[in-house]
Design an enzyme around this catalytic site. Structure first.
Site, mmCIF file in Angstrom:
data_model
loop_
_atom_site.group_PDB
_atom_site.id
_atom_site.type_symbol
_atom_site.label_atom_id
_atom_site.label_comp_id
_atom_site.label_asym_id
_atom_site.label_seq_id
_atom_site.Cartn_x
_atom_site.Cartn_y
_atom_site.Cartn_z
ATOM 1 C CG HIS A 141 60.838 85.109 -94.521
ATOM 2 N ND1 HIS A 141 62.059 85.715 -94.690
ATOM 3 C CD2 HIS A 141 60.787 84.100 -95.429
ATOM 4 C CE1 HIS A 141 62.717 85.113 -95.664
ATOM 5 N NE2 HIS A 141 61.976 84.123 -96.132
ATOM 6 C CG HIS A 296 64.835 81.728 -93.703
ATOM 7 N ND1 HIS A 296 63.747 80.903 -93.579
ATOM 8 C CD2 HIS A 296 64.785 82.217 -94.962
ATOM 9 C CE1 HIS A 296 63.073 80.891 -94.711
ATOM 10 N NE2 HIS A 296 63.671 81.691 -95.573
ATOM 11 N NE ARG A 311 62.469 79.549 -101.739
ATOM 12 C CZ ARG A 311 61.468 80.320 -101.308
ATOM 13 N NH1 ARG A 311 61.536 80.896 -100.133
ATOM 14 N NH2 ARG A 311 60.402 80.536 -102.064
#
Ligand SMILES: [Fe+2]
Length: 337
Positions: A141, A296, A311
């Site tokens: 995605h 990724h 993240r």
């Protein structure tokens, strides 16, 4: 009345201000800095705008850039990813993305707003696993492609890792485009696709957060249409902008045609391992990637061990296709000539 010709950003020029401690991991994608290079030093260097712009250009050109043994704090991580977009011409209204479920890991969970805890919550088999696909390639995605203004850059810093396993793979959308025949490239450049965040569900009686990093990232239906071939404004290169996790329909094709074409394109990405790089994390490792031109996929191969990181995702421009832009291959060839 004449139709106005749209104007597109001019690609940025790398000014080579970064420490020369990096090398390419594969020809197609991925660059790693030597462990002595602290990305935090860029935030305090004497020419931070130039350094941060160069870092953004390097990330956009190489798709993903890795650092090891980093001392970057979460606050600095937020500042850095925000500035990568700011220094490279993103719209003023764009900022850090807020997850539809609030602070969360990217598939749903707990955490602080704008900083997503990446955890193993969705790892491992469940009672239902027999009835679900177990193909690791299903989760390729590009972050938040279901937003009208999706992500430009993202930074993930890993804190805790299993002894072995939990690697992340990145794939180059530039090389995926380059591998298609000119006839297919031309056809796909006329199409758009709908991306849907249907893996996220608002809590009963609750609502998705809005706006989410841009005034137009709002509403309770996580869905957006984007061109299938996308030009990266920083490099000026074309990439194939579809991903198996969020891209559901090619708008101009019939359902059957769309299903077959998407299936081919997802396979095209998953089968070409030479357009990917696989990174083995260590505690303190950090990855910065360009979500416009990469995909990724995490690897859930570590059972019940702990894998945890932070993240932060920033929001960029509305995706566009510039018909005068070049493929990566063509642009690099021009540079060599
Ligand atoms: Fe992701």
């Amino acid at each position: 009345m004449p139709i106005a010709t749209p104007t597109f950003p001019v690609p940025l020029v790398f000014s080579d201000s970064l420490p020369k401690t990096y090398s390419a991991l594969t020809p197609a994608i991925g660059t790693e800095f030597a462990p002595e290079t602290q990305v935090s030093s860029l935030l305090s260097s004497s020419a931070p705008s130039t350094s941060i712009r160069d870092l953004a250009i390097l990330v956009s050109q190489r798709g993903v850039v890795f650092f090891r043994e980093q001392d970057l704090t979460t606050a600095e991580q937020r500042e850095l990813v925000d500035r990568l977009g700011k220094e490279t011409g993103r719209p003023e209204e764009s900022g850090l993305h807020v997850h539809p479920l609030g602070g969360t890991n990217e598939l749903g969970g707990g955490g602080k707003e704008e900083v997503f805890k990446i955890t193993a919550e969705f790892n491992g088999a469940s009672e239902d696993s027999f009835n679900r696909s177990t193909r690791a390639s299903n989760i390729w995605h590009s972050d938040i492609s279901f937003e009208n203004y999706p992500s430009d850059y993202a930074i993930l810093k890993m804190n805790t890792l299993p002894k072995v396993g939990g690697d992340t793979l990145w794939a180059s959308a530039y090389t995926a485009y380059d591998r298609l025949s000119p006839a297919m490239q031309n056809f796909l450049s006329t199409l758009t696709a709908t991306h849907v965040g249907d893996t996220f569900h608002a809590p009963p009686g609750g609502k998705f957060k809005e706006p989410r990093g841009h005034p137009e990232n709002n509403g309770q239906h996580l869905s957006a249409s984007h061109p299938l071939i996308r030009t990266n404004p920083v490099t000026g290169w074309r990439g194939l902008y579809v991903n198996k996790f969020f891209t559901k329909r090619i708008n101009e094709l019939s359902v059957d045609e769309s299903d077959h074409m998407l299936s081919y394109l997802f396979e095209h990405i998953a089968q070409n391992h030479d357009l990917t790089v696989r990174f083995r994390w260590q505690p303190g490792s950090l990855a910065i990637w360009d979500n416009r031109s990469t995909l990724h996929s995490a690897t859930n191969d570590y059972g019940s061990a702990t894998r945890e990181g932070d993240r932060v995702v920033s929001v960029g421009e509305k995706p566009y296709y510039d018909p005068t832009s070049l493929s990566r291959e063509a642009a690099l060839r021009v540079k060599q000539d």
